[in-house]
Design an enzyme around this catalytic site. Structure first.
Site, short mmCIF file in Angstrom:
data_model
loop_
_atom_site.label_atom_id
_atom_site.label_comp_id
_atom_site.label_asym_id
_atom_site.label_seq_id
_atom_site.Cartn_x
_atom_site.Cartn_y
_atom_site.Cartn_z
N ARG A 27 0.82 -1.22 0.00
CA ARG A 27 0.00 0.00 0.00
C ARG A 27 0.84 1.26 0.00
O ARG A 27 0.42 2.31 -0.46
CB ARG A 27 -0.89 0.02 1.24
CG ARG A 27 -2.06 -0.91 1.16
CD ARG A 27 -2.91 -0.77 2.39
NE ARG A 27 -3.56 0.53 2.45
CZ ARG A 27 -4.80 0.75 2.06
NH1 ARG A 27 -5.50 -0.23 1.57
NH2 ARG A 27 -5.34 1.93 2.16
N LYS A 490 1.85 -1.04 -18.06
CA LYS A 490 2.61 -2.04 -17.31
C LYS A 490 4.10 -1.76 -17.46
O LYS A 490 4.85 -1.80 -16.49
CB LYS A 490 2.34 -3.47 -17.82
CG LYS A 490 1.00 -4.06 -17.47
CD LYS A 490 0.83 -4.42 -16.02
CE LYS A 490 0.27 -3.29 -15.21
NZ LYS A 490 -1.16 -3.14 -15.09
N LYS A 608 -0.48 0.56 -3.85
CA LYS A 608 -1.52 -0.35 -4.36
C LYS A 608 -2.91 0.24 -4.28
O LYS A 608 -3.72 0.07 -5.18
CB LYS A 608 -1.44 -1.67 -3.59
CG LYS A 608 -2.34 -2.75 -4.15
CD LYS A 608 -1.81 -3.28 -5.47
CE LYS A 608 -2.72 -4.32 -6.08
NZ LYS A 608 -2.46 -4.48 -7.52
C1 F6R Z 1 -1.64 -0.19 -12.59
C2 F6R Z 1 -2.51 -0.11 -11.44
C3 F6R Z 1 -3.31 1.14 -11.23
C4 F6R Z 1 -4.69 0.79 -10.69
C5 F6R Z 1 -5.47 2.06 -10.32
C6 F6R Z 1 -6.87 1.75 -9.85
O1 F6R Z 1 -1.02 -1.43 -12.67
O2 F6R Z 1 -2.57 -1.00 -10.66
O3 F6R Z 1 -3.41 1.88 -12.41
O4 F6R Z 1 -5.37 0.05 -11.67
O5 F6R Z 1 -4.79 2.76 -9.33
O6 F6R Z 1 -6.84 0.95 -8.71
P1 F6R Z 1 -8.12 0.14 -8.24
O7 F6R Z 1 -8.41 -0.89 -9.26
O8 F6R Z 1 -7.74 -0.44 -6.92
O9 F6R Z 1 -9.25 1.13 -8.13
#
Ligand code: F6R
Length: 613
Positions: A27, A490, A608
Site C-alpha cells: 500500500r 505495465k 496499491k
Molecule cells: C496499474 C494499477 C493502477 C490501478 C489504479 C486503480 O497497474 O494497478 O493503475 O489500476 O490505481 O486501482 P483500483 O483498481 O484499486 O481502483
C-alpha cells in the site's frame, strides 16, 4: 495509500504489527514505523525506507508490550524520512497517532497550533491530529472524546488510529470519508485493527468494517462503535473467507510473476458458478439486475482509474456490441468534476481492484446523488466500492499484492463479457444461438490463458532484446486498443521505460513522426475484426525504419514476413482476445523490469490503493 495495523491483547504486539505491516507494504512503502506501550510509556521505532529497515531497527532496539499500532507510509506531506514516518507522538509523549489520508486544512491548523506554542517535529499533515487530540484531552474526558473533538476539526478524508499511555486498555480508531478503510478484527481476548484485511487475516476471520464518520473504541474484550456525532452504532460482524496462504510468493521471484501465473485459476474462478453451460446463461446474482431494470437501462457509464479504466474500455466494446446499450467510459477523477448527464435510467459501473480508490469512490457517490443505479466490479471483499454499490460482481482473483495490476485486469474483462451477455439476454436483444455461442466461448478462457503462460520463455527473449530501450510505442485497435494502453502502462510503471499506448489509426495524425530505430513499436494484431488495419499499421511503421514486435495469432503467415519479432497468441474468439493479448504484455513488462534488477512488486512512487485524491 498508507497501511495501518493495531493490536491489543495478551500477546507481544511488536511481531503482530510487523507481520501485519508486511502484508500491507504494497500500500505504501517509503517509510514505516510502530508505537508500542512499554512499561507505561509509548516507545516509537520508525525509519525511512522499506519495512526491512524498521524490522532491523526493532531488532537492534527491541520493544515489547501488549498494545501497539504500526504504519507503512506513502508520502504526501513531507519527504520520506524518519522524522516524517508515522506514528507521531504529541508533545507530552502520552498520545500517538497513525493516519491515512490528507488533512486538507493542515496549514491553517498548524498555524493555529503553533500560535499556541505547539512545536512540530515533522513536515506531515498528520502531526496536527495528535496535537489536536492532546489539546482536546486537556478539556474533554478521555481519549475517545478527545479524538472525536480533534477529528471534527479536520477537512478531507481519513483513517486514524490512536492510543494513549494514560488509557492503556484501549485503542481508538475512526474513519472519515474514503481515505481508506478501517477494519476491526475480533479475536478471543484480543483485538486487531487494520486498514486492509490481509494484515489481520492470519489471526481472525471475524471483522467489522467502520463506515464513514464512525469511531471504534477497541479493548481486549470487544469493540464499541459510535458515529462521530456520538450516536451508538449497532454493527454487524462479518465473516471473511480469504486464504492468507494465497498471499505468499511461493516459488515465484515476485508477486507480480506469481499473479500473472495465477490467471488460469483466477479466470476459472471468475467463470465458475456464474455460467450455466447447459442453459447457455449467465448468473450474476449480486448485481441485483432484474429484466425490468435491464430493459430500462438507457446508458451505462463505466468509471475507473488506471488499469481498471482500461478494462472498462474493453467493456464498452463488449457491452455496446453484445447488449446494444450505449456506454461511456470515464476516468473517475474526471467524471466527478464534469457534471455528467445521468439520471435514474443510467447505470454507473465502477471497476476497482482495491475497492478503496478515492477517485472511484467519489465518482460513485456523485452518480448516486444524481439518482443513478451504481454497480461495482471489485476484488477486495468488503471494500467500500462493494458496500456502497446497489449491486456488485466480485472478481474472484484473491489478494493482488504486486502493485502493478495483472490478474485484477483479466478478471473484469471476463466479468464485463458476462455482464454484456446477461444484459442482452434480459433485454431480449440476443438470439439463443448467439447467446449459447458466447457463453460456450467462456469455457475456453482458462486454457487459452494457460497457453499464453506456457510461452513465457519466448516473451523473455523479446524482453532481453528490449532491455535497454528508452521508449516504446504500443499500438492497438478496436477491442485491443485498450490492450495497447495497458501494455504501455505495465511497462512504464515497473521498468521506468517511457511507453505510450496509442489507437493505431491515430498514428498517422502525429505520433508516426516519432518512429525510428530507437522507438520500438509493439503492435497488437490478433485475428480480430481490425486485423487487416493492423497489418497496414505494421507496414507503415516498417517503412519509417521502425523495429516492430507484433503479437499475432498462431498460424498467421503474413506477420512474420513483415515484423522483426513475433509473440504468438493462441487463437481466441475476438471478444475474448484482450485476455490473451494482455498476458504476454504483462510478462514482457515483468521480464524487462526483472532483468533491469528493479523492484517489480513495489515500483517507485506508487502504491496499491490510491486513497487520496
Ligand atoms: C496499474 C494499477 C493502477 C490501478 C489504479 C486503480 O497497474 O494497478 O493503475 O489500476 O490505481 O486501482 P483500483 O483498481 O484499486 O481502483
Amino acid at each position: 495509500m498508507c497501511g495501518i495495523v493495531g493490536y491489543i491483547g495478551p500477546r507481544d504486539a511488536t511481531p503482530i504489527i510487523l507481520n501485519g505491516l508486511k502484508r500491507l507494504e504494497y500500500r505504501g512503502y517509503d517509510s514505516a514505523g510502530l508505537a508500542v506501550l512499554e512499561n507505561g510509556h509509548i516507545a516509537v521505532r520508525r525509519d525511512a525506507g522499506k519495512l526491512a529497515r524498521l524490522s532491523a531497527l526493532v531488532e537492534e532496539s527491541p520493544v515489547h508490550g501488549h498494545v501497539g499500532i504500526g504504519h507503512t507510509r506513502w508520502a504526501t506531506h513531507g519527504e520520506p524520512s524518519a522524522r516524517n514516518a508515522h506514528p507521531h507522538l504529541g508533545m507530552t509523549g502520552d498520545v500517538v497517532v497513525v493516519h491515512n489520508g490528507i488533512v486538507e486544512n493542515f496549514l491553517e491548523l498548524r498555524e493555529e497550533l503553533s500560535a499556541e506554542g505547539v512545536v512540530f517535529n515533522s513536515d506531515t499533515d498528520t502531526e496536527v491530529i495528535v496535537h489536536l487530540i492532546e489539546r482536546c484531552l486537556s478539556r474533554e474526558t478521555g481519549l475517545a472524546e478527545a479524538a472525536r473533538c480533534a477529528l471534527s476539526r479536520l477537512r478531507g478524508a481519513h483513517g486514524v488510529v490512536t492510543f494513549s499511555s494514560k488509557e492503556p486498555d484501549k485503542i481508538v480508531a475512526a474513519r472519515i470519508g474514503n481515505a481508506g478503510g478501517v477494519v476491526v478484527g475480533l479475536g478471543d481476548g484480543e483485538m486487531f485493527l487494520a486498514s486492509d484485511m490481509p494484515a489481520i487475516l492470519e489471526h481472525t476471520r471475524s471483522v467489522v468494517f467502520l463506515e464513514s464518520r464512525q469511531m471504534a473504541v477497541v479493548t481486549r474484550e470487544g469493540v464499541e462503535i459510535k458515529t462521530l456525532e456520538g450516536d451508538a452504532v449497532a454493527y454487524q460482524v462479518q465473516s471473511v473467507a480469504w486464504d492468507p496462504i494465497a498471499a505468499e510468493k511461493g516459488e515465484y521471484r515476485h508477486f507480480m510473476q506469481k499473479e500473472i501465473h495465477e490467471q488460469v485459476r483466477s479466470l476459472t474462478d471468475t467463470i465458475g458458478g456464474r455460467v450455466d453451460f447447459e442453459d447457455g446463461r449467465i448468473h450474476l446474482p449480486e448485481l441485483n439486475l432484474t429484466p425490468e431494470k435491464a430493459r430500462r437501462t438507457r446508458k451505462l457509464f463505466i468509471i475507473a482509474c488506471g488499469t481498471a479504466a482500461h478494462a472498462g474500455m474493453v467493456g464498452k466494446v463488449l457491452i455496446e456490441h453484445i447488449a446494444r446499450v450505449p456506454v461511456e467510459v470515464d476516468i473517475a477523477s474526471e467524471f466527478r468534476y464534469r457534471d455528467p448527464i445521468i439520471d435514474e435510467d443510467s447505470v454507473v459501473l465502477a471497476i476497482s481492484q482495491s475497492g478503496e480508490t478515492a477517485d472511484t469512490l467519489a465518482a460513485m457517490e456523485e452518480a448516486r446523488s444524481k439518482g443513478a443505479t451504481v454497480w461495482s466490479i471489485v476484488n477486495v471483499i468488503g471494500s467500500q466500492a462493494m458496500r456502497i454499490a446497489n449491486g456488485y460482481i466480485s472478481m474472484q482473483t484473491g489478494p493482488e499484492i504486486g502493485v502493478a495490476s495483472t490478474k485484477a485486469y483479466t478478471a473484469p474483462l471476463v466479468d464485463l463479457y458476462m455482464l454484456a451477455v446477461l444484459l442482452a439476454d434480459l433485454r431480449g436483444g440476443i438470439d439463443e444461438r448467439t447467446r449459447r455461442r458466447l457463453v460456450n466461448d467462456l469455457r475456453l478462457v482458462p486454457d487459452l490463458a494457460g497457453r499464453c503462460l506456457d510461452r513465457e520463455a519466448d516473451v523473455e527473449k523479446v524482453a532481453r532484446f528490449l532491455l535497454n530501450v528508452s521508449h516504446c510505442l504500443y499500438l492497438g485497435r478496436g477491442i485491443n486498443m485498450p490492450s495497447a494502453y495497458e501494455g504501455a502502462l505495465k511497462l512504464k510503471e515497473i521498468s521506468y521505460i517511457h511507453a505510450e499506448g496509442y489507437p493505431a489509426g491515430e498514428m498517422k495524425h502525429g505520433p508516426i513522426a516519432l518512429i525510428d530505430r530507437d522507438m520500438p513499436v509493439i503492435v497488437i494484431a490478433p485475428r480480430d475484426p481490425w486485423y487487416e488495419k493492423m497489418l497496414s499499421q505494421i507496414e507503415q511503421a516498417k517503412a519509417r525504419g521502425g523495429i516492430v514486435i507484433a503479437l499475432a495469432t498462431d498460424g498467421d503467415e503474413l506477420i512474420p514476413g513483415i515484423a522483426d519479432h513475433v509473440i504468438w497468441l493462441p487463437e481466441t474468439p475476438w471478444m475474448l482476445s484482450p485476455v490473451t493479448a494482455v498476458i504476454p504484455l504483462q510478462m514482457l513488462a515483468y521480464h524487462i523490469a526483472a532483468l533491469r534488477g528493479l523492484d517489480v512488486d513495489q515500483p517507485r512512487n506508487l502504491a496499491k490503493s490510491v486513497t487520496v485524491e
